[in-house]
Design a protein around this motif. Sequence first.
Motif, PDB file in Angstrom:
ATOM      1  N   VAL A   1      37.914  38.736  44.889  1.00 16.87           N
ATOM      2  CA  VAL A   1      37.173  37.830  44.002  1.00 16.87           C
ATOM      3  C   VAL A   1      38.024  37.455  42.798  1.00 16.87           C
ATOM      4  O   VAL A   1      38.037  36.306  42.349  1.00 16.87           O
ATOM      5  CB  VAL A   1      35.845  38.477  43.546  1.00 16.87           C
ATOM      6  CG1 VAL A   1      35.240  37.696  42.374  1.00 16.87           C
ATOM      7  CG2 VAL A   1      34.847  38.546  44.693  1.00 16.87           C
ATOM      8  N   PHE A   2      38.765  38.437  42.274  1.00 15.17           N
ATOM      9  CA  PHE A   2      39.572  38.214  41.077  1.00 15.17           C
ATOM     10  C   PHE A   2      41.035  37.889  41.399  1.00 15.17           C
ATOM     11  O   PHE A   2      41.875  37.873  40.499  1.00 15.17           O
ATOM     12  CB  PHE A   2      39.504  39.450  40.173  1.00 15.17           C
ATOM     13  CG  PHE A   2      38.125  39.708  39.624  1.00 15.17           C
ATOM     14  CD1 PHE A   2      37.663  38.990  38.525  1.00 15.17           C
ATOM     15  CD2 PHE A   2      37.286  40.635  40.215  1.00 15.17           C
ATOM     16  CE1 PHE A   2      36.392  39.216  38.018  1.00 15.17           C
ATOM     17  CE2 PHE A   2      36.010  40.866  39.721  1.00 15.17           C
ATOM     18  CZ  PHE A   2      35.560  40.154  38.619  1.00 15.17           C
ATOM     19  N   ASN A   3      41.324  37.656  42.681  1.00 21.56           N
ATOM     20  CA  ASN A   3      42.684  37.302  43.120  1.00 21.56           C
ATOM     21  C   ASN A   3      43.704  38.365  42.740  1.00 21.56           C
ATOM     22  O   ASN A   3      44.856  38.048  42.381  1.00 21.56           O
ATOM     23  CB  ASN A   3      43.098  35.935  42.538  1.00 21.56           C
ATOM     24  CG  ASN A   3      42.260  34.788  43.052  1.00 21.56           C
ATOM     25  OD1 ASN A   3      42.195  34.553  44.257  1.00 21.56           O
ATOM     26  ND2 ASN A   3      41.595  34.090  42.148  1.00 21.56           N
ATOM     27  N   LEU A   4      43.303  39.629  42.820  1.00 23.34           N
ATOM     28  CA  LEU A   4      44.186  40.723  42.440  1.00 23.34           C
ATOM     29  C   LEU A   4      44.361  41.753  43.562  1.00 23.34           C
ATOM     30  O   LEU A   4      44.785  42.876  43.314  1.00 23.34           O
ATOM     31  CB  LEU A   4      43.640  41.427  41.180  1.00 23.34           C
ATOM     32  CG  LEU A   4      43.618  40.590  39.902  1.00 23.34           C
ATOM     33  CD1 LEU A   4      42.955  41.369  38.776  1.00 23.34           C
ATOM     34  CD2 LEU A   4      45.020  40.154  39.486  1.00 23.34           C
ATOM     35  N   SER A   5      44.060  41.368  44.782  1.00 19.14           N
ATOM     36  CA  SER A   5      44.098  42.328  45.886  1.00 19.14           C
ATOM     37  C   SER A   5      45.509  42.825  46.186  1.00 19.14           C
ATOM     38  O   SER A   5      45.685  43.931  46.700  1.00 19.14           O
ATOM     39  CB  SER A   5      43.482  41.711  47.151  1.00 19.14           C
ATOM     40  OG  SER A   5      44.150  40.510  47.493  1.00 19.14           O
ATOM     41  N   GLU A   6      46.527  42.029  45.850  1.00 24.19           N
ATOM     42  CA  GLU A   6      47.905  42.430  46.129  1.00 24.19           C
ATOM     43  C   GLU A   6      48.507  43.270  45.009  1.00 24.19           C
ATOM     44  O   GLU A   6      49.442  44.044  45.234  1.00 24.19           O
ATOM     45  CB  GLU A   6      48.783  41.196  46.364  1.00 24.19           C
ATOM     46  CG  GLU A   6      48.358  40.332  47.538  1.00 24.19           C
ATOM     47  CD  GLU A   6      48.449  41.072  48.864  1.00 24.19           C
ATOM     48  OE1 GLU A   6      49.411  41.854  49.036  1.00 24.19           O
ATOM     49  OE2 GLU A   6      47.561  40.872  49.712  1.00 24.19           O
TER      50      GLU A   6
ATOM     51  N   LEU B   1      43.982  34.332  27.714  1.00 20.82           N
ATOM     52  CA  LEU B   1      44.715  35.315  28.510  1.00 20.82           C
ATOM     53  C   LEU B   1      46.098  34.819  28.930  1.00 20.82           C
ATOM     54  O   LEU B   1      46.993  35.624  29.185  1.00 20.82           O
ATOM     55  CB  LEU B   1      43.917  35.683  29.767  1.00 20.82           C
ATOM     56  CG  LEU B   1      42.601  36.439  29.585  1.00 20.82           C
ATOM     57  CD1 LEU B   1      42.042  36.831  30.948  1.00 20.82           C
ATOM     58  CD2 LEU B   1      42.766  37.668  28.707  1.00 20.82           C
ATOM     59  N   GLU B   2      46.268  33.502  28.991  1.00 20.12           N
ATOM     60  CA  GLU B   2      47.547  32.967  29.446  1.00 20.12           C
ATOM     61  C   GLU B   2      48.697  33.326  28.505  1.00 20.12           C
ATOM     62  O   GLU B   2      49.871  33.224  28.885  1.00 20.12           O
ATOM     63  CB  GLU B   2      47.459  31.442  29.604  1.00 20.12           C
ATOM     64  CG  GLU B   2      47.233  30.659  28.325  1.00 20.12           C
ATOM     65  CD  GLU B   2      45.768  30.509  27.956  1.00 20.12           C
ATOM     66  OE1 GLU B   2      45.481  29.746  27.011  1.00 20.12           O
ATOM     67  OE2 GLU B   2      44.921  31.156  28.600  1.00 20.12           O
ATOM     68  N   LYS B   3      48.388  33.759  27.299  1.00 25.81           N
ATOM     69  CA  LYS B   3      49.437  34.130  26.347  1.00 25.81           C
ATOM     70  C   LYS B   3      49.939  35.563  26.535  1.00 25.81           C
ATOM     71  O   LYS B   3      50.889  35.976  25.870  1.00 25.81           O
ATOM     72  CB  LYS B   3      48.913  33.959  24.914  1.00 25.81           C
ATOM     73  CG  LYS B   3      48.613  32.511  24.540  1.00 25.81           C
ATOM     74  CD  LYS B   3      48.273  32.367  23.077  1.00 25.81           C
ATOM     75  CE  LYS B   3      48.055  30.903  22.710  1.00 25.81           C
ATOM     76  NZ  LYS B   3      47.787  30.728  21.263  1.00 25.81           N
TER      77      LYS B   3
ATOM     78  N   ARG C   1      39.903  34.189  37.719  1.00 27.99           N
ATOM     79  CA  ARG C   1      41.358  34.050  37.813  1.00 27.99           C
ATOM     80  C   ARG C   1      41.980  34.891  36.698  1.00 27.99           C
ATOM     81  O   ARG C   1      42.125  34.420  35.566  1.00 27.99           O
ATOM     82  CB  ARG C   1      41.771  32.587  37.674  1.00 27.99           C
ATOM     83  CG  ARG C   1      41.190  31.677  38.743  1.00 27.99           C
ATOM     84  CD  ARG C   1      41.723  30.257  38.578  1.00 27.99           C
ATOM     85  NE  ARG C   1      40.978  29.299  39.389  1.00 27.99           N
ATOM     86  CZ  ARG C   1      41.187  27.991  39.372  1.00 27.99           C
ATOM     87  NH1 ARG C   1      42.150  27.499  38.582  1.00 27.99           N
ATOM     88  NH2 ARG C   1      40.465  27.179  40.112  1.00 27.99           N
ATOM     89  N   LEU C   2      42.323  36.102  37.015  1.00 28.56           N
ATOM     90  CA  LEU C   2      42.849  37.027  36.015  1.00 28.56           C
ATOM     91  C   LEU C   2      44.349  37.199  36.186  1.00 28.56           C
ATOM     92  O   LEU C   2      44.823  37.434  37.303  1.00 28.56           O
ATOM     93  CB  LEU C   2      42.150  38.390  36.144  1.00 28.56           C
ATOM     94  CG  LEU C   2      40.625  38.379  35.952  1.00 28.56           C
ATOM     95  CD1 LEU C   2      40.064  39.789  36.149  1.00 28.56           C
ATOM     96  CD2 LEU C   2      40.252  37.847  34.578  1.00 28.56           C
ATOM     97  N   PRO C   3      45.122  37.081  35.104  1.00 26.31           N
ATOM     98  CA  PRO C   3      46.584  37.236  35.194  1.00 26.31           C
ATOM     99  C   PRO C   3      46.978  38.581  35.799  1.00 26.31           C
ATOM    100  O   PRO C   3      46.486  39.627  35.389  1.00 26.31           O
ATOM    101  CB  PRO C   3      47.033  37.131  33.732  1.00 26.31           C
ATOM    102  CG  PRO C   3      45.974  36.320  33.067  1.00 26.31           C
ATOM    103  CD  PRO C   3      44.688  36.729  33.743  1.00 26.31           C
TER     104      PRO C   3
ATOM    105  N   PHE D   1      45.215  46.590  32.978  1.00 24.92           N
ATOM    106  CA  PHE D   1      43.859  47.078  33.212  1.00 24.92           C
ATOM    107  C   PHE D   1      42.821  46.019  32.821  1.00 24.92           C
ATOM    108  O   PHE D   1      42.953  45.372  31.785  1.00 24.92           O
ATOM    109  CB  PHE D   1      43.572  48.335  32.377  1.00 24.92           C
ATOM    110  CG  PHE D   1      44.616  49.403  32.455  1.00 24.92           C
ATOM    111  CD1 PHE D   1      44.692  50.258  33.557  1.00 24.92           C
ATOM    112  CD2 PHE D   1      45.531  49.576  31.418  1.00 24.92           C
ATOM    113  CE1 PHE D   1      45.660  51.250  33.618  1.00 24.92           C
ATOM    114  CE2 PHE D   1      46.499  50.565  31.466  1.00 24.92           C
ATOM    115  CZ  PHE D   1      46.564  51.408  32.572  1.00 24.92           C
ATOM    116  N   TYR D   2      41.797  45.883  33.660  1.00 27.89           N
ATOM    117  CA  TYR D   2      40.615  45.079  33.335  1.00 27.89           C
ATOM    118  C   TYR D   2      39.382  45.951  33.554  1.00 27.89           C
ATOM    119  O   TYR D   2      39.260  46.604  34.598  1.00 27.89           O
ATOM    120  CB  TYR D   2      40.490  43.862  34.249  1.00 27.89           C
ATOM    121  CG  TYR D   2      41.553  42.812  34.103  1.00 27.89           C
ATOM    122  CD1 TYR D   2      41.438  41.801  33.150  1.00 27.89           C
ATOM    123  CD2 TYR D   2      42.662  42.804  34.945  1.00 27.89           C
ATOM    124  CE1 TYR D   2      42.415  40.810  33.036  1.00 27.89           C
ATOM    125  CE2 TYR D   2      43.642  41.816  34.838  1.00 27.89           C
ATOM    126  CZ  TYR D   2      43.506  40.823  33.884  1.00 27.89           C
ATOM    127  OH  TYR D   2      44.469  39.854  33.781  1.00 27.89           O
TER     128      TYR D   2
END
Length: 360
Positions: free
Chosen positions: A27-32, A135-137, A165-167, A172-173
């Motif tokens: 969901v957060f595009n962080l599976s990898e 967050l882009e910074k 869409r989390l960098p 940690f989130y």
Amino acid sequence: ANPSAIHLSGKKASASLRESSEKILKVFNLSETHSIFFHSGASEGINTIVKGMSHSLDLKGQKLNFFYSSIDHAAVLELKPFLEFYGHNVYECNVDKNGYLDLISLEGKVKSCPPGTALINFTYVHNEIGTVFPLEKLDRLKDETGAFIHIDAVQAPGKVQFWDRLPSKVDFYTLSSHKFGGLKGVGFTLVSKMAPTFQPLVNGGGQQLGFRSGTINTTGITSTLLALNDLKESYDYLEADAAINYLKGKIRDKLRGVGEIIADSALNKNTNTIFFIMNGKDSNSLLMAFDLAGMDVGVGSACSSGISKPNSVLLNLGYSSEEALSGLRLSFEHDLTKSNAVIYWDKIEPVLDKLVQPIK
């Protein structure tokens, strides 16, 4: 069944847990790039990361350098006495009137720390004033300082445009399920596979890769995935943004000369929160007026409600003690529509009309 059990029902529960974990990361595009562990909610997750890192550094004969904003959540602010008791270094950073940190100043302070000892906490979306941190910074900040970064992302899902869409560079989130429709008492932290090791807050059977021991809340985790899937389908940012801006415009006009919307000039705000003050009125009287009209409103963080004292967020934004006693927060659903906003304004307007009348 207990997903840690090795009988057939336990194996089925374990498979369900594994599937939910993988899908939440997707969901957060962080599976990898990230792993996940579940806990009771964001307060526990935040404490796990910060205390866990401080403990790990202690074992190496080093001290943590922890940076955070003066308007972060109480779960962050209250770590200061704990960390200082054990000799760690804590730095509270001031913000401007819209709640933004001075990143250049912060970068300079972090660079002076020994490598591998700096941890910075950022609040992605502020729970009271609704300001959205860019967050882009953070990619540049990590590249320049080598600091580890934790994001309190509790208020993001369904409240900002690209909440999913989390960098991937962030370490940690932390999130709480009930903030986006899941069950209360369950949350999760996304951990970068490149993040430093940290000692667990809860020891025991070594569940969840040792991140957090204890019997796993399979039902709560299932509710988390269901809520996220529902949110992806139902959240319409453009509609919600138009609706909240309609309400802000109406409230702004009504408060002209007698109050103001907090952080009204912030570059980016969420789509569900309006926090304002009214000159000469105290929060409790404002709350009572809305309560009598059948509306539930807030006077501060829900985690510190019932405390009658100047709002610490307003004080740290530069407002006076008197002004900080007059804050009121309106919070709306994630799928707010313009038609619902019009209905809400019909209920809000008569309350404000009574409140803005001069005192005789």
